[in-house]
Design a protein around this motif. Structure first.
Motif, mmCIF file in Angstrom:
data_model
loop_
_atom_site.group_PDB
_atom_site.id
_atom_site.type_symbol
_atom_site.label_atom_id
_atom_site.label_comp_id
_atom_site.label_asym_id
_atom_site.label_seq_id
_atom_site.Cartn_x
_atom_site.Cartn_y
_atom_site.Cartn_z
ATOM 1 N N LEU A 30 0.832 -1.212 0.000
ATOM 2 C CA LEU A 30 0.000 0.000 0.000
ATOM 3 C C LEU A 30 0.864 1.258 0.000
ATOM 4 C CD1 LEU A 30 -2.927 -0.434 2.582
ATOM 5 C CD2 LEU A 30 -3.101 -0.217 0.116
ATOM 6 N N MET A 31 1.918 1.214 0.805
ATOM 7 C CA MET A 31 2.805 2.384 0.917
ATOM 8 C C MET A 31 3.345 2.808 -0.440
ATOM 9 S SD MET A 31 5.188 1.831 4.230
ATOM 10 C CE MET A 31 6.058 3.367 4.046
ATOM 11 N N VAL A 32 3.620 1.807 -1.268
ATOM 12 C CA VAL A 32 4.239 2.090 -2.563
ATOM 13 C C VAL A 32 3.185 2.435 -3.619
ATOM 14 C CG1 VAL A 32 5.723 1.151 -4.380
ATOM 15 C CG2 VAL A 32 6.123 0.532 -1.972
ATOM 16 N N TYR A 33 2.122 1.638 -3.683
ATOM 17 C CA TYR A 33 1.200 1.761 -4.811
ATOM 18 C C TYR A 33 -0.089 2.519 -4.504
ATOM 19 C CZ TYR A 33 4.385 -1.604 -6.823
ATOM 20 O OH TYR A 33 5.508 -2.215 -7.293
ATOM 21 N N GLN A 34 -0.486 2.592 -3.241
ATOM 22 C CA GLN A 34 -1.672 3.374 -2.878
ATOM 23 C C GLN A 34 -1.348 4.205 -1.638
ATOM 24 O OE1 GLN A 34 -4.215 -0.356 -2.993
ATOM 25 N NE2 GLN A 34 -5.736 1.215 -3.419
ATOM 26 N N PRO A 35 -0.398 5.140 -1.778
ATOM 27 C CA PRO A 35 0.067 5.872 -0.593
ATOM 28 C C PRO A 35 -1.025 6.668 0.117
ATOM 29 C CG PRO A 35 0.928 6.839 -2.629
ATOM 30 C CD PRO A 35 0.294 5.543 -2.996
ATOM 31 N N GLU A 36 -1.985 7.151 -0.667
ATOM 32 C CA GLU A 36 -3.051 7.938 -0.033
ATOM 33 C C GLU A 36 -3.913 7.045 0.869
ATOM 34 O OE1 GLU A 36 -5.549 9.930 -2.827
ATOM 35 O OE2 GLU A 36 -6.494 11.184 -1.313
ATOM 36 N N LYS A 37 -4.175 5.845 0.385
ATOM 37 C CA LYS A 37 -4.947 4.889 1.179
ATOM 38 C C LYS A 37 -4.159 4.495 2.433
ATOM 39 C CE LYS A 37 -7.441 0.538 0.328
ATOM 40 N NZ LYS A 37 -7.728 -0.436 -0.743
ATOM 41 N N PHE A 38 -2.867 4.279 2.227
ATOM 42 C CA PHE A 38 -1.999 3.937 3.366
ATOM 43 C C PHE A 38 -2.053 5.042 4.421
ATOM 44 C CE2 PHE A 38 2.108 4.541 5.452
ATOM 45 C CZ PHE A 38 2.270 3.322 6.092
ATOM 46 N N ALA A 39 -1.932 6.292 3.946
ATOM 47 C CA ALA A 39 -1.942 7.425 4.882
ATOM 48 C C ALA A 39 -3.256 7.488 5.649
ATOM 49 C CB ALA A 39 -1.705 8.718 4.112
ATOM 50 N N ALA A 40 -4.359 7.178 4.940
ATOM 51 C CA ALA A 40 -5.668 7.209 5.607
ATOM 52 C C ALA A 40 -5.786 6.086 6.626
ATOM 53 C CB ALA A 40 -6.769 7.095 4.559
ATOM 54 N N LEU A 41 -5.327 4.888 6.255
ATOM 55 C CA LEU A 41 -5.411 3.755 7.186
ATOM 56 C C LEU A 41 -4.593 4.041 8.446
ATOM 57 C CD1 LEU A 41 -5.172 0.524 4.953
ATOM 58 C CD2 LEU A 41 -7.132 1.927 5.487
ATOM 59 N N GLU A 42 -3.477 4.717 8.257
ATOM 60 C CA GLU A 42 -2.614 5.021 9.401
ATOM 61 C C GLU A 42 -2.984 6.356 10.056
ATOM 62 O OE1 GLU A 42 -0.538 3.143 10.794
ATOM 63 O OE2 GLU A 42 0.213 1.673 9.359
ATOM 64 N N MET A 43 -3.908 7.082 9.467
ATOM 65 C CA MET A 43 -4.276 8.453 9.888
ATOM 66 C C MET A 43 -3.003 9.273 10.115
ATOM 67 S SD MET A 43 -7.563 9.520 12.099
ATOM 68 C CE MET A 43 -7.200 9.008 13.721
ATOM 69 N N ASN A 44 -2.186 9.267 9.081
ATOM 70 C CA ASN A 44 -0.869 9.882 9.206
ATOM 71 C C ASN A 44 -0.790 11.226 8.466
ATOM 72 O OD1 ASN A 44 1.918 10.159 9.688
ATOM 73 N ND2 ASN A 44 2.349 9.313 7.656
ATOM 74 N N PHE A 45 -0.363 12.231 9.206
ATOM 75 C CA PHE A 45 -0.178 13.556 8.602
ATOM 76 C C PHE A 45 1.301 13.948 8.561
ATOM 77 C CE2 PHE A 45 -4.570 13.626 9.855
ATOM 78 C CZ PHE A 45 -5.186 14.302 8.821
ATOM 79 N N ASN A 46 2.148 13.030 8.971
ATOM 80 C CA ASN A 46 3.573 13.377 9.119
ATOM 81 C C ASN A 46 4.427 12.658 8.081
ATOM 82 O OD1 ASN A 46 3.045 14.892 11.532
ATOM 83 N ND2 ASN A 46 2.717 12.896 12.531
ATOM 84 N N GLU A 60 -15.436 -8.994 7.665
ATOM 85 C CA GLU A 60 -16.226 -7.829 7.238
ATOM 86 C C GLU A 60 -15.426 -6.535 7.465
ATOM 87 O OE1 GLU A 60 -18.850 -8.100 5.627
ATOM 88 O OE2 GLU A 60 -19.919 -9.920 6.184
ATOM 89 N N ASP A 61 -14.759 -6.498 8.599
ATOM 90 C CA ASP A 61 -13.981 -5.316 8.958
ATOM 91 C C ASP A 61 -12.854 -5.074 7.935
ATOM 92 O OD1 ASP A 61 -13.263 -3.348 11.235
ATOM 93 O OD2 ASP A 61 -11.378 -4.407 10.853
ATOM 94 N N GLY A 62 -12.177 -6.148 7.567
ATOM 95 C CA GLY A 62 -11.092 -6.031 6.591
ATOM 96 C C GLY A 62 -11.605 -5.601 5.233
ATOM 97 N N TRP A 63 -12.763 -6.139 4.879
ATOM 98 C CA TRP A 63 -13.342 -5.795 3.585
ATOM 99 C C TRP A 63 -13.755 -4.314 3.564
ATOM 100 C CZ3 TRP A 63 -18.706 -4.786 2.791
ATOM 101 C CH2 TRP A 63 -19.036 -4.559 1.461
ATOM 102 N N VAL A 64 -14.355 -3.844 4.661
ATOM 103 C CA VAL A 64 -14.723 -2.424 4.755
ATOM 104 C C VAL A 64 -13.460 -1.556 4.633
ATOM 105 C CG1 VAL A 64 -15.584 -0.635 6.337
ATOM 106 C CG2 VAL A 64 -16.846 -2.768 6.077
ATOM 107 N N THR A 65 -12.396 -1.984 5.301
ATOM 108 C CA THR A 65 -11.146 -1.220 5.251
ATOM 109 C C THR A 65 -10.659 -1.080 3.806
ATOM 110 O OG1 THR A 65 -10.570 -2.138 7.394
ATOM 111 C CG2 THR A 65 -8.787 -1.093 6.167
ATOM 112 N N ASP A 66 -10.698 -2.184 3.069
ATOM 113 C CA ASP A 66 -10.210 -2.148 1.689
ATOM 114 C C ASP A 66 -11.102 -1.288 0.798
ATOM 115 O OD1 ASP A 66 -8.603 -3.001 -0.571
ATOM 116 O OD2 ASP A 66 -10.353 -4.147 -1.182
ATOM 117 N N GLU A 67 -12.412 -1.499 0.891
ATOM 118 C CA GLU A 67 -13.316 -0.820 -0.046
ATOM 119 C C GLU A 67 -13.533 0.646 0.310
ATOM 120 O OE1 GLU A 67 -14.655 -2.252 -3.003
ATOM 121 O OE2 GLU A 67 -12.971 -3.489 -2.384
ATOM 122 N N VAL A 68 -13.793 0.919 1.583
ATOM 123 C CA VAL A 68 -14.006 2.315 1.984
ATOM 124 C C VAL A 68 -12.681 3.084 1.863
ATOM 125 C CG1 VAL A 68 -14.796 3.856 3.836
ATOM 126 C CG2 VAL A 68 -15.910 1.649 3.502
#
Lengths: 345, 471
Positions: free
Chosen positions: B249-265, B401-409
């Protein structure tokens, strides 16, 4: 002739042959309760394959004509989703009728009849969509709306569907070897064929001598069954396949009455790739279906391994199987076993 | 007025949420059935034969519902998202097409396996069918996950040209089979699906172990051992591949990664944020562990996090619902790792109860004393462990279900990442609403009805008569 369109037509024809066989079984369940074992013998192993074929055709159409899909989605969203919902019911009631326990208040026949009714409605919906797509009845010129009222008030569209159902009813006697009032078989088939051809004329669909040859062959199946009581299922499958494919080829390359199917054809490399996948997958599928047919025809062998096997006693120590097989102790969870006053659980 | 885009998304999400539960069962059942029949043939144990037959019956019922549900989802995909499916049809539909053949394999061999059981002279040949059924079931999942990987990391056509003109050129249909995230996603999805399915069965068998005795209990114990073995293997693999998928995710979907980690830094020594909410673009009520994200990403507490792995690098309009996906992600990781650890402990206790291993340890006075503790007794006879397995079964469903929500949302607002938004793809025909409500109502009835039916089918069977025991 385009290979992609031909391929798609062929799949539709096979699908229709399967669906017709199911529709015939549905009619038979309602008509003759004694036919249940005969019909179930055919239906039980095959229903899963028919369901898969529906998806096969839909995905193949999507691969070949992706730009037509948005029109179809907008035009027929309601009937497609209704048919989809009913499809769940079809599967459920069929499998419920097979596994329902003896003392249930629902009998296998009753559940099978509900299945029949559902299958019947599915066929009606699919036939309506098919007629509308090939003839354009009920669809406005810009392909943005479908009028059910316009469709249902078109006598030829209704005649096409009623004719098909009468043919299915007539052939169902031969397909499932139903004896009850079998004189209805040729009558229903012939009336159905006449109505069907008359409706095709009315819908401005092309007809030529091939149509009449196939119609005569279909009528012959019913007549031969009525006279001799003998028939071949394969003949009906072939007849159904040929009739659908001929309708399509006679009206080759046209959709919604006058529009050219070529304009919607996917010209990307995906079409070529899909043909490759269809050929490879088709060969595997054909091999599997031949194997299926072989097993279907094969009689049960009483002298098989299942009847001859001598099961070992659990107490025997047999290597790694200990992990799975041998209980380490014979403890029983006494605490959890609630016993009644009479000592029974 | 109903927001039709939201309605489409809700309907699709709801249908998939139910469907994936059926998929877990449909994918795991043939594996368990195949193992049971193989053990039965190899060691000539009739209880396994009965188990294989019962599982086969359950499979055909779940197959009926699962295939129908699959058709509903497929049709919804076509009907609710016509513009998405139009692009997919021109570029990336090959996996969906291949899935049909996997599906055929399952359907045809399942029909032969069940309905022509007694027509096979050789049991091994009959068993071989179950292997094909299992392969068909798993491959269906593999192919459909390829489509999801395409949605996450699209390829196979000229994307810049499409974005500027709306036209699709330079199509490579086979590229879709191998996007940068495809294989990691397949590993994680298939692993977690089989894990959840096996955990459901393990929970059911554990419940029956608590409630039955005698031969019936022995039957459920054997079944539970098969399910437990699958749970252990699949959860370990899922966790390992899950770690790899985060790196991906970090490499190919960085925005999603940042959201999953709630990272602003970004930069060195970045803290791992656990839990919390987003208020005015600031994280509140979270637990921050300094340097941990840097460590997890780079192996060093002072390792640098790239600027594009921070939400600050993206406009807020393209953020997914950050607090939602961040918390579902944390829950998934937390519970997943916890179950993994518990199941490894379970495995150790299980191994310690194998006679040969136990004998070795018991010859030592120190170990003998430890092993005499109740916690080290056979886990399949320990009521506390069995109750724990039931809890794990419930958690497994939640986790899936939780993992699927994480991926899709987490991919929102995109249906195809950085190519097409969900709102652009949606069908906004109002005629969807009534039938959509009917689909929702239908699923509410269908799933419990199926479970009840399967339960009754199995309950009404007499084990003694299936074993051929004269009463």
């Amino acid at each position: 002739m385009n290979i992609y369109i031909t391929l798609n037509y062929s799949l539709l024809a096979i699908l229709f042959a399967f669906l017709l066989a199911e529709a015939m079984s549905a009619i038979t369940f309602i008509y003759d309760r004694q036919s249940l074992p005969k019909v179930k013998k055919y239906l039980d192993p095959i229903w899963g394959v028919v369901g898969t074929f529906v998806v096969f055709f839909v995905v193949n159409a999507e691969v070949l004509y992706p730009s037509i899909m948005p029109y179809i989605d907008y035009l027929y969203v309601f009937p497609i989703l209704v048919a989809t919902l009913l499809f769940i019911g079809r599967n459920l009631f069929l499998v419920f009728s097979e596994y329902i326990w003896k003392d249930s208040k629902f009998s296998p026949l009753m559940l099978a009849r509900v299945y029949s009714l559902i299958t019947f409605i599915i066929l009606l919906i699919l036939l309506s969509i098919f007629v509308s797509i090939i003839s354009g009845v009920g669809v406005n010129s810009t392909l943005t709306s479908f009028s059910a009222a316009a469709f249902l008030s078109n006598i030829y569209a209704v005649g096409f569907i009623v004719g098909t159902l009468l043919i299915a009813f007539g052939l169902s006697f031969a397909f499932y070897k139903v004896d009850k009032m079998k004189f209805l078989s040729p009558i229903s088939t012939v009336i159905g064929l006449l109505l069907f051809i008359y409706s095709m004329h009315g819908l401005n669909l092309n007809i030529n001598y091939i149509t009449y040859i196939i119609a005569a062959a279909i009528a012959a199946v019913s007549i031969v069954y009525f006279i001799t009581g003998k028939t071949r299922r394969e003949a009906i499958f072939v007849a159904a396949f040929l009739s659908v494919i001929s309708i399509n080829f006679l009206n080759y390359g046209k959709v919604f009455g006058t529009k050219s199917l070529y304009t919607y054809l996917n010209n990307s490399a995906l079409s070529y790739a899909s043909v490759l996948v269809t050929i490879v997958g088709g060969v595997i599928l054909t091999a599997m279906l031949i194997f299926f047919l072989y097993m279907y025809k094969l009689p049960e062998d009483k002298n098989n391994d299942y009847n001859n096997v001598e099961y070992k006693d659990d107490e025997q120590k047999i290597g790694i199987a200990n992990l799975y097989i041998i209980p380490n102790n014979n403890k029983v969870n006494g605490k959890e076993h609630k016993t009644g006053k009479n000592g029974k659980r | 007025m109903v927001n039709l885009v939201l309605f489409d998304a809700g309907l699709m999400g709801y249908s998939l949420a139910v469907h994936i539960l059926l998929v877990t069962v449909g994918m795991t059942l043939p594996i368990m059935m195949s193992i049971a029949e193989f053990v039965s043939i190899k060691y000539k144990i009739k209880l396994y034969d009965v188990l294989a037959k019962r599982l086969a019956n359950a499979l055909i019922i779940f197959f009926a519902v699962g295939t129908a549900s699959g058709v509903v989802v497929a049709i919804e995909l076509f009907v609710l998202w016509p513009k998405f499916i139009s692009v997919l049809g021109q570029v990336g539909i090959l996996p969906l097409y291949m899935e049909i053949f996997a599906f055929f394999t399952e359907a045809i061999f399942l029909g032969i396996y069940i309905y022509f059981w007694n027509k096979f002279k050789s049991r091994m040949k009959h068993w071989l069918l179950s292997v094909f059924i299992a392969i068909g079931a798993v491959m269906s999942g593999v192919f459909i996950t390829m489509i999801n990987a395409f949605m996450n990391t699209p390829n196979g056509f000229n994307i810049p040209y499409y974005l500027s003109t709306g036209k699709i050129i330079d199509v490579n249909p086979f590229a879709v089979l191998n996007t940068p995230t495809t294989w990691v996603e397949i590993g994680h999805v298939i692993g977690s699906t089989i894990f959840a399915g096996a955990a459901f069965f393990l929970a059911y068998f554990a419940y029956k172990l608590l409630k039955t005795k005698g031969m019936e209990r022995e039957y459920y114990k054997k079944a539970a051992k098969i399910a437990a073995a699958i749970v252990i293997i699949s959860i370990i693999l899922t966790v390992i591949i899950g770690i790899e998928s985060i790196t991906n995710l970090m490499v190919y979907q960085p925005e999603k990664f940042a959201a999953l980690e709630m990272n602003f830094n970004s930069g060195p020594h970045v803290a791992e944020v656990i839990g919390g909410f987003l208020v005015n673009n600031k994280t509140v009520d979270s637990i921050n562990i300094p340097g941990l994200m840097s460590f997890l990403a780079t192996g060093s507490f002072n390792g640098a996090i790239a600027s594009n792995d921070s939400l600050a690098a993206y406009p807020k309009s393209t953020w997914p619902p950050v607090a939602v996906v961040h918390n579902t992600f944390d829950i998934m990781v937390g519970i997943g790792v916890l179950i993994g650890v518990v199941m490894i402990i379970f495995l150790l206790i299980w191994l310690l109860n194998i006679r040969k291993i136990r004998d070795k340890f018991e010859s030592n006075h120190f170990f003998n004393k430890i092993l005499s503790n109740k916690i080290f007794s056979d886990p399949f006879d320990n009521p506390l462990v069995l109750k724990g397995l039931i809890v794990i079964g419930v958690l497994a469903g939640f986790l899936l279900e939780d993992g699927w929500v994480t991926d899709e949302v987490g991919r929102q607002p995109w249906i195809i990442y950085n190519v097409m938004t969900v709102s652009a793809a949606a069908n906004t025909s109002p005629s969807i609403v009534p039938i959509g409500i009917a689909i929702i109502a239908f699923y509410i009835v269908v799933l419990p009805a199926t479970l009840l039916f399967v339960r009754n089918v199995i309950k009404k069977r007499d084990l003694n008569s299936e074993l051929g025991v004269k009463q």
